[in-house]
Design a protein around this motif. Structure first.
Motif, PDB file in Angstrom:
ATOM      1  N   ALA A  95       0.814  -1.216   0.000  1.00  0.00           N
ATOM      2  CA  ALA A  95       0.000   0.000   0.000  1.00  0.00           C
ATOM      3  C   ALA A  95       0.849   1.267   0.000  1.00  0.00           C
ATOM      4  N   SER A  96       2.108   1.168   0.402  1.00  0.00           N
ATOM      5  CA  SER A  96       2.969   2.350   0.537  1.00  0.00           C
ATOM      6  C   SER A  96       4.004   2.464  -0.573  1.00  0.00           C
ATOM      7  N   LEU A  97       3.941   1.600  -1.581  1.00  0.00           N
ATOM      8  CA  LEU A  97       4.977   1.614  -2.620  1.00  0.00           C
ATOM      9  C   LEU A  97       5.084   2.952  -3.361  1.00  0.00           C
ATOM     10  N   PRO A  98       3.978   3.644  -3.694  1.00  0.00           N
ATOM     11  CA  PRO A  98       4.160   4.955  -4.342  1.00  0.00           C
ATOM     12  C   PRO A  98       4.938   5.947  -3.486  1.00  0.00           C
ATOM     13  N   LEU A 241       9.895  20.971 -11.134  1.00  0.00           N
ATOM     14  CA  LEU A 241       9.060  21.116 -12.321  1.00  0.00           C
ATOM     15  C   LEU A 241       8.459  19.779 -12.731  1.00  0.00           C
ATOM     16  N   GLY A 242       9.295  18.747 -12.752  1.00  0.00           N
ATOM     17  CA  GLY A 242       8.787  17.426 -13.108  1.00  0.00           C
ATOM     18  C   GLY A 242       7.763  16.919 -12.117  1.00  0.00           C
ATOM     19  N   LEU A 243       7.979  17.220 -10.834  1.00  0.00           N
ATOM     20  CA  LEU A 243       7.036  16.778  -9.813  1.00  0.00           C
ATOM     21  C   LEU A 243       5.692  17.482  -9.962  1.00  0.00           C
ATOM     22  N   SER A 244       5.725  18.767 -10.324  1.00  0.00           N
ATOM     23  CA  SER A 244       4.469  19.495 -10.520  1.00  0.00           C
ATOM     24  C   SER A 244       3.680  18.937 -11.693  1.00  0.00           C
ATOM     25  N   ILE A 245       4.396  18.387 -12.679  1.00  0.00           N
ATOM     26  CA  ILE A 245       3.715  17.799 -13.835  1.00  0.00           C
ATOM     27  C   ILE A 245       3.178  16.408 -13.511  1.00  0.00           C
ATOM     28  N   LEU A 246       3.958  15.631 -12.768  1.00  0.00           N
ATOM     29  CA  LEU A 246       3.597  14.241 -12.496  1.00  0.00           C
ATOM     30  C   LEU A 246       2.732  14.074 -11.254  1.00  0.00           C
ATOM     31  N   VAL A 247       2.495  15.165 -10.510  1.00  0.00           N
ATOM     32  CA  VAL A 247       1.735  15.029  -9.278  1.00  0.00           C
ATOM     33  C   VAL A 247       0.316  14.555  -9.563  1.00  0.00           C
ATOM     34  N   GLY A 248      -0.186  14.833 -10.765  1.00  0.00           N
ATOM     35  CA  GLY A 248      -1.512  14.348 -11.128  1.00  0.00           C
ATOM     36  C   GLY A 248      -1.590  12.841 -11.252  1.00  0.00           C
ATOM     37  N   GLU A 249      -0.430  12.189 -11.408  1.00  0.00           N
ATOM     38  CA  GLU A 249      -0.410  10.732 -11.511  1.00  0.00           C
ATOM     39  C   GLU A 249      -0.413  10.052 -10.142  1.00  0.00           C
ATOM     40  N   LEU A 250      -0.240  10.825  -9.074  1.00  0.00           N
ATOM     41  CA  LEU A 250      -0.142  10.210  -7.753  1.00  0.00           C
ATOM     42  C   LEU A 250      -1.473   9.668  -7.235  1.00  0.00           C
ATOM     43  N   PRO A 251      -2.604  10.402  -7.351  1.00  0.00           N
ATOM     44  CA  PRO A 251      -3.860   9.832  -6.828  1.00  0.00           C
ATOM     45  C   PRO A 251      -4.212   8.464  -7.404  1.00  0.00           C
ATOM     46  N   PRO A 252      -4.176   8.263  -8.743  1.00  0.00           N
ATOM     47  CA  PRO A 252      -4.448   6.900  -9.232  1.00  0.00           C
ATOM     48  C   PRO A 252      -3.394   5.891  -8.803  1.00  0.00           C
ATOM     49  N   ALA A 253      -2.148   6.345  -8.638  1.00  0.00           N
ATOM     50  CA  ALA A 253      -1.110   5.426  -8.166  1.00  0.00           C
ATOM     51  C   ALA A 253      -1.396   4.981  -6.736  1.00  0.00           C
ATOM     52  N   TYR A 254      -1.853   5.909  -5.902  1.00  0.00           N
ATOM     53  CA  TYR A 254      -2.227   5.542  -4.534  1.00  0.00           C
ATOM     54  C   TYR A 254      -3.372   4.525  -4.537  1.00  0.00           C
TER      55      TYR A 254
END
Length: 271
Positions: A95-98, A241-254
């Motif tokens: 559950a914590s891998l991301p 900058l990359g984190l601000s772009i990829l942060v949208g991928e975190l909710p589905p990853a969670y």
């Protein structure tokens, strides 16, 4: 005293409740160690113990409904507790891998930008620290909590108590399937970490190429020392900058990680 025992269901019911509570605590304990969204590395042991007791008290009645008969002998109960620790550890890590991937990505960025000197030993935890790794991890934990990921994860953990009752864990038949699923999840987490660190890697490579051209054109310039602050600054800027772009991928990853954690423990239920 006899009336109290009768009101509680008798001595047998009390012994069973204690045994089931101990097994639930054994399954819950890894969450307070391996799940950053529940407790961080520097969390005091007293607070971890309080979390274990609170979660055990909350989940104990649910576990009682589906738990099979529990042996009351010490060695048998210790063996069952060890199996429960394995189940809890598997769920907590999956559950914590991301969040672990965020930490790995930050550590990669720090290594590439030449900030390895900042990886000193933390006197509180005895572990090496990484500025970008800690920043990525804390950001990920905050986002996880804001999205209610902890509630979803605990609900999935509670569902696991029904699907894989405490005291009914079958390591012999389920370990191979769990290990294979864990390997897949670890590979996905590594790929996710590499994707998070890719913008910083590309920017640092461009900086290195530019510094190499400068050194070729003007050998008298101490490019290595002059480029250290540039490399560090560009690495941080590209990482953010990359984190601000990829942060949208975190909710589905969670969400995928929590769903995978719920599925990966199912083979422990046995045939």
């Amino acid at each position: 005293m006899e009336r109290l025992l009768e009101w509680l269901g008798g001595e047998g019911a009390i012994v069973r409740a204690i045994a089931v509570g101990a097994l639930v605590a054994a399954r819950v304990a890894p969450l307070t160690i391996f799940a950053p969204w529940l407790s961080m590395r520097g969390t005091p042991p007293v607070l971890r113990a309080a979390l274990v007791l609170a979660l055990t008290a909350a989940l104990g009645p649910l576990a009682m409904e589906s738990a099979p008969p529990i042996p009351d002998s010490g060695p048998s109960l210790a063996l069952l507790a060890a199996r429960e620790v394995l189940v809890g550890t598997t769920f907590a890590l999956a559950a914590s891998l991301p969040l672990y991937a965020l930490d790995w990505a930050g550590r990669l960025v720090d290594t590439w930008r030449g900030a390895s000197l900042a990886e000193v030993i933390n006197p509180h935890t005895g572990e090496r620290t990484s500025p970008m790794g800690d920043l990525y991890l804390m950001m990920g934990v905050v986002l996880f909590l804001l999205l209610g990921g902890h509630r979803i994860a605990l609900a999935a953990f509670a569902d696991g108590l029904r699907a894989v009752p405490v005291g009914g864990v079958s390591v012999e038949t389920g370990l191979e399937a769990v290990a294979l699923g864990a390997a897949r999840l670890a590979g996905s987490a590594l790929a996710f970490a590499a994707a998070l660190a890719a913008p910083a890697a590309a920017a640092i490579v461009l900086v290195e190429v530019s510094l190499g051209l400068v050194a070729r054109a003007a050998p008298q310039i101490p490019v290595f020392f002059a480029g250290m602050p540039l490399r560090a600054a560009v690495g941080v800027a590209a990482a953010l900058l990359g984190l601000s772009i990829l942060v949208g991928e975190l909710p589905p990853a969670y969400r995928d990680a929590i769903d995978s954690a719920g599925r990966i423990v199912l083979p422990f239920a046995g045939p």
